[in-house]
Design a protein around this motif. Structure first.
Motif, PDB file in Angstrom:
ATOM      1  N   ARG A  54       9.751  52.499  36.453  1.00 54.92           N
ATOM      2  CA  ARG A  54       8.490  52.029  35.868  1.00 54.92           C
ATOM      3  C   ARG A  54       7.890  50.868  36.637  1.00 54.92           C
ATOM      4  NH1 ARG A  54       8.775  49.537  30.057  1.00 54.92           N
ATOM      5  NH2 ARG A  54       7.679  47.669  30.696  1.00 54.92           N
ATOM      6  N   PHE A  55       8.751  49.959  37.136  1.00 60.87           N
ATOM      7  CA  PHE A  55       8.252  48.800  37.878  1.00 60.87           C
ATOM      8  C   PHE A  55       8.252  49.030  39.394  1.00 60.87           C
ATOM      9  CE2 PHE A  55       9.264  46.746  33.834  1.00 60.87           C
ATOM     10  CZ  PHE A  55       8.146  45.936  33.672  1.00 60.87           C
ATOM     11  N   GLY A  56       8.544  50.249  39.814  1.00 59.15           N
ATOM     12  CA  GLY A  56       8.455  50.585  41.239  1.00 59.15           C
ATOM     13  C   GLY A  56       9.359  49.733  42.116  1.00 59.15           C
ATOM     14  N   VAL A  57      10.634  49.587  41.717  1.00 54.06           N
ATOM     15  CA  VAL A  57      11.570  48.748  42.486  1.00 54.06           C
ATOM     16  C   VAL A  57      11.764  49.327  43.885  1.00 54.06           C
ATOM     17  CG1 VAL A  57      13.960  47.940  42.617  1.00 54.06           C
ATOM     18  CG2 VAL A  57      12.740  47.894  40.442  1.00 54.06           C
ATOM     19  N   GLU A  58      11.665  48.449  44.872  1.00 55.70           N
ATOM     20  CA  GLU A  58      11.756  48.849  46.275  1.00 55.70           C
ATOM     21  C   GLU A  58      13.083  49.543  46.572  1.00 55.70           C
ATOM     22  OE1 GLU A  58       9.603  48.459  48.793  1.00 55.70           O
ATOM     23  OE2 GLU A  58       8.031  47.349  47.744  1.00 55.70           O
ATOM     24  N   ARG A  59      12.996  50.649  47.310  1.00 55.67           N
ATOM     25  CA  ARG A  59      14.178  51.371  47.740  1.00 55.67           C
ATOM     26  C   ARG A  59      14.532  50.991  49.186  1.00 55.67           C
ATOM     27  NH1 ARG A  59      17.458  53.506  44.374  1.00 55.67           N
ATOM     28  NH2 ARG A  59      18.117  54.889  46.071  1.00 55.67           N
ATOM     29  N   HIS A  79      21.699  47.680  48.025  1.00 56.14           N
ATOM     30  CA  HIS A  79      20.828  48.061  46.918  1.00 56.14           C
ATOM     31  C   HIS A  79      21.657  48.467  45.694  1.00 56.14           C
ATOM     32  CE1 HIS A  79      17.121  49.604  45.079  1.00 56.14           C
ATOM     33  NE2 HIS A  79      17.865  50.615  44.642  1.00 56.14           N
ATOM     34  N   TYR A  80      22.702  49.252  45.905  1.00 59.00           N
ATOM     35  CA  TYR A  80      23.528  49.725  44.797  1.00 59.00           C
ATOM     36  C   TYR A  80      24.161  48.544  44.055  1.00 59.00           C
ATOM     37  CZ  TYR A  80      27.528  51.756  42.362  1.00 59.00           C
ATOM     38  OH  TYR A  80      28.463  52.095  41.409  1.00 59.00           O
ATOM     39  N   HIS A  81      24.781  47.628  44.805  1.00 55.52           N
ATOM     40  CA  HIS A  81      25.442  46.490  44.155  1.00 55.52           C
ATOM     41  C   HIS A  81      24.421  45.537  43.528  1.00 55.52           C
ATOM     42  CE1 HIS A  81      29.530  47.435  45.246  1.00 55.52           C
ATOM     43  NE2 HIS A  81      29.174  47.642  46.500  1.00 55.52           N
ATOM     44  N   ALA A  82      23.273  45.346  44.191  1.00 54.02           N
ATOM     45  CA  ALA A  82      22.241  44.464  43.643  1.00 54.02           C
ATOM     46  C   ALA A  82      21.716  44.990  42.317  1.00 54.02           C
ATOM     47  CB  ALA A  82      21.102  44.302  44.642  1.00 54.02           C
ATOM     48  N   ASN A 107      10.938  42.581  43.816  1.00 56.58           N
ATOM     49  CA  ASN A 107      10.417  43.402  44.915  1.00 56.58           C
ATOM     50  C   ASN A 107      10.125  42.568  46.153  1.00 56.58           C
ATOM     51  OD1 ASN A 107      10.547  46.049  43.986  1.00 56.58           O
ATOM     52  ND2 ASN A 107       8.654  45.860  42.807  1.00 56.58           N
ATOM     53  N   ARG A 108       9.659  41.334  45.957  1.00 59.55           N
ATOM     54  CA  ARG A 108       9.436  40.460  47.113  1.00 59.55           C
ATOM     55  C   ARG A 108      10.753  40.187  47.828  1.00 59.55           C
ATOM     56  NH1 ARG A 108       5.372  38.127  43.773  1.00 59.55           N
ATOM     57  NH2 ARG A 108       6.840  36.647  42.843  1.00 59.55           N
ATOM     58  N   LYS A 109      11.807  39.953  47.053  1.00 59.71           N
ATOM     59  CA  LYS A 109      13.113  39.696  47.651  1.00 59.71           C
ATOM     60  C   LYS A 109      13.641  40.932  48.385  1.00 59.71           C
ATOM     61  CE  LYS A 109      14.794  35.987  44.668  1.00 59.71           C
ATOM     62  NZ  LYS A 109      15.054  35.095  45.818  1.00 59.71           N
ATOM     63  N   LEU A 110      13.520  42.074  47.776  1.00 62.33           N
ATOM     64  CA  LEU A 110      14.015  43.303  48.400  1.00 62.33           C
ATOM     65  C   LEU A 110      13.238  43.641  49.657  1.00 62.33           C
ATOM     66  CD1 LEU A 110      14.658  45.546  45.252  1.00 62.33           C
ATOM     67  CD2 LEU A 110      16.352  44.338  46.642  1.00 62.33           C
ATOM     68  N   ARG A 111      11.920  43.447  49.634  1.00 60.30           N
ATOM     69  CA  ARG A 111      11.119  43.715  50.832  1.00 60.30           C
ATOM     70  C   ARG A 111      11.546  42.803  51.974  1.00 60.30           C
ATOM     71  NH1 ARG A 111       6.786  44.617  47.181  1.00 60.30           N
ATOM     72  NH2 ARG A 111       6.189  42.424  47.274  1.00 60.30           N
ATOM     73  N   GLY A 112      11.778  41.526  51.664  1.00 62.09           N
ATOM     74  CA  GLY A 112      12.226  40.594  52.696  1.00 62.09           C
ATOM     75  C   GLY A 112      13.563  41.010  53.279  1.00 62.09           C
ATOM     76  N   TYR A 113      14.469  41.460  52.418  1.00 60.19           N
ATOM     77  CA  TYR A 113      15.790  41.892  52.891  1.00 60.19           C
ATOM     78  C   TYR A 113      15.676  43.129  53.777  1.00 60.19           C
ATOM     79  CZ  TYR A 113      20.783  42.953  52.744  1.00 60.19           C
ATOM     80  OH  TYR A 113      22.083  43.214  53.083  1.00 60.19           O
ATOM     81  N   TYR A 114      14.902  44.114  53.335  1.00 61.47           N
ATOM     82  CA  TYR A 114      14.774  45.347  54.110  1.00 61.47           C
ATOM     83  C   TYR A 114      13.987  45.118  55.404  1.00 61.47           C
ATOM     84  CZ  TYR A 114      16.214  47.328  49.632  1.00 61.47           C
ATOM     85  OH  TYR A 114      16.896  47.602  48.467  1.00 61.47           O
ATOM     86  N   ASN A 115      13.026  44.203  55.384  1.00 60.54           N
ATOM     87  CA  ASN A 115      12.271  43.913  56.605  1.00 60.54           C
ATOM     88  C   ASN A 115      13.168  43.318  57.687  1.00 60.54           C
ATOM     89  OD1 ASN A 115       9.821  44.861  55.680  1.00 60.54           O
ATOM     90  ND2 ASN A 115       9.127  42.867  54.956  1.00 60.54           N
ATOM     91  N   TYR A 116      14.213  42.581  57.265  1.00 60.67           N
ATOM     92  CA  TYR A 116      15.113  41.999  58.271  1.00 60.67           C
ATOM     93  C   TYR A 116      16.237  42.970  58.639  1.00 60.67           C
ATOM     94  CZ  TYR A 116      17.997  38.743  60.866  1.00 60.67           C
ATOM     95  OH  TYR A 116      18.727  38.147  61.874  1.00 60.67           O
ATOM     96  N   TYR A 117      16.916  43.493  57.638  1.00 60.64           N
ATOM     97  CA  TYR A 117      18.098  44.318  57.919  1.00 60.64           C
ATOM     98  C   TYR A 117      17.780  45.808  58.074  1.00 60.64           C
ATOM     99  CZ  TYR A 117      21.059  40.301  56.986  1.00 60.64           C
ATOM    100  OH  TYR A 117      21.675  39.076  57.054  1.00 60.64           O
ATOM    101  N   GLY A 118      16.521  46.178  57.949  1.00 63.65           N
ATOM    102  CA  GLY A 118      16.162  47.593  58.044  1.00 63.65           C
ATOM    103  C   GLY A 118      16.082  48.097  59.470  1.00 63.65           C
ATOM    104  N   VAL A 119      17.158  47.921  60.230  1.00 60.37           N
ATOM    105  CA  VAL A 119      17.190  48.385  61.617  1.00 60.37           C
ATOM    106  C   VAL A 119      17.757  49.796  61.665  1.00 60.37           C
ATOM    107  CG1 VAL A 119      17.464  46.035  62.479  1.00 60.37           C
ATOM    108  CG2 VAL A 119      19.500  47.448  62.080  1.00 60.37           C
TER     109      VAL A 119
END
Length: 439
Positions: free
Chosen positions: A418-423, A387-390, A364-376
């Protein structure tokens, strides 16, 4: 502690005010600021878990006798007997089968470089132009991306010059670096110290000691500010004072460290800049990468509207909004998407041993970092693709764990929930709106 911090900040603030009000002032007596008070204050910025240098002294070991060690360092500075240690070289995989060399300075050299960086920043933050975004306080890559977006969307630009400087950090001329610093610094002792870092050797993994004739200190904390100062004089000021003054149409430069893009209204002015750029950089010992430098027509009007270019991990292209009007669109560059998935694969492969709780917390830390940068805005499709391929990659490596049961796709979805994976989500909407309102 508070008094010492206030005293240090007061000294640096006075330097900044002087630099801002007297643009041609050359500073003296900066070397004397490298005292115990400043170094103790700078110690807070040292990463205590960082790898040790050639002396094999960790930050924790240095901190055990911090007062004594800093006192000894200051005394050596006063006697001019300080010697920069070799930089230990370490290699990490780049993700394309190649290896990237990293430099690891000794803890003491890091501490001293932090102090010098703070002094240089106080001076040059008053000089740097608004087009410069890399390695500066309160500025980042996304700020550069947003500014370029606004410039192109609302300006009259029709031409883009993409440029890539070949091996920039390794080819900075030491002679030019010192000459450039001397424009603002009239302190031989401080320049002597910086030259020691420029000339410091590198201890390679095979035991060989290399003495580079060019380039900034590998892994050095002072390297980013030195590189910024170098391009400020070599590129930014030249573009602002010479290139723009000879343009009849609009022209702009957006630079993040050594990555930069120039936009022009007139085609002939873009071509003229393209021809002159190589000569200008060559004067400072730098060289353009021919296969990565080009001029493209980038207009909101077709057929030029079909062109695209990459900058800081994003692909820029023209499209249309819901009303059918021309709209600049940004999405994750295909090359960056592939490299991100390669790094994610390597992480999954190397962390199969982790317990589920730790694995998904790190995920989740990795996904948040990715979305914080590329989430334009406008990048939802590429975010969903990543997300799909990951998630498919993660499933593959979860099912390769030895002596563990395999997950079906349905069971895997239950695990992710269950682990609330970041979308995937857009994170930069408000930042761009604020930047647009300021423009």
């Amino acid at each position: 502690m508070l008094g010492r911090k206030q005293s240090v900040q007061t000294s640096l603030r006075a330097i900044a005010q002087k630099a801002a009000s007297h643009k041609k002032h050359r500073f003296r007596d900066l070397y004397r600021l490298l005292n115990e008070e400043l170094l103790k204050d700078c110690w807070r910025a040292i990463r205590k878990d960082a790898a040790y240098g050639v002396d094999q002294i960790s930050a924790q070991e240095y901190e055990e006798h911090l007062v004594e060690n800093i006192h000894n360092l200051v005394e050596r500075l006063k006697r001019k007997s300080y010697r920069a240690k070799l930089v230990r070289r370490h290699y990490i995989p780049k993700g394309d089968g190649q290896w990237r060399p990293l430099g690891i300075p000794a803890v003491e050299d890091k501490l001293l470089q932090i102090a010098v960086t703070r002094i240089l920043t106080a001076i040059y933050e008053q000089d740097f132009l608004r087009c410069s975004y890399g390695y500066r306080p309160n500025k980042g890559a996304l700020d550069a991306v947003d500014k370029l977006t606004i410039k192109l969307q609302f300006g009259r630009y029709n031409q883009i010059v993409e440029a890539d400087i070949r091996g920039f950090f390794n080819n900075i001329s030491h002679e030019w670096m010192v000459r450039i610093l001397a424009e603002r610094i009239d302190d031989r002792a401080l320049l002597w110290l910086i030259k020691k870092w420029l000339k410091a050797g590198v201890l390679d993994t095979d035991g060989q000691v290399l003495h580079p004739a060019t380039g900034t200190p590998q892994g050095g904390i002072v390297s980013p500010i030195l590189a910024n100062v170098y391009l400020h004089y070599a590129l930014d000021l030249w573009f602002e004072r010479v290139v723009k003054q000879h343009c009849r149409g609009e022209a702009c430069l957006i630079r993040y460290a050594d990555d930069f893009v120039c936009a022009f209204e007139e085609e002939q002015e873009a071509e003229r800049f393209y021809r002159a750029l190589g000569q200008r950089l060559q004067k400072f010992g730098l060289e353009l990468s021919a296969d990565k430098t080009r001029v493209i027509a980038f207009s909101r009007h077709p057929p030029a509207g079909k062109e695209s270019f990459d900058f800081l991990g994003f692909e820029f292209r023209w499209g249309k909004d819901r009303a059918g009007k021309a709209h600049l669109k940004r999405r994750t560059a295909r090359k960056k998407l592939r490299s991100s998935l390669k790094r994610f694969t390597a992480w999954c492969q190397g962390n199969r041993h982790l317990r589920q709780t730790a694995r998904f917390a790190e995920l989740n830390r990795k996904l948040r970092g990715y979305y914080n940068y590329y989430g334009v805005i406008g990048n939802s499709a590429r975010l969903n693709e990543f997300h799909y391929h990951a998630m498919k990659i993660l499933l593959k490596w979860l099912n390769r764990r030895s002596q563990r049961g395999s997950y079906t796709w349905e069971g895997y979805q239950v695990l992710l929930a269950r682990f609330g994976v970041e979308r995937p989500r857009i994170t930069a909407r408000r930042r761009l709106q604020l930047a647009t309102s300021r423009t």
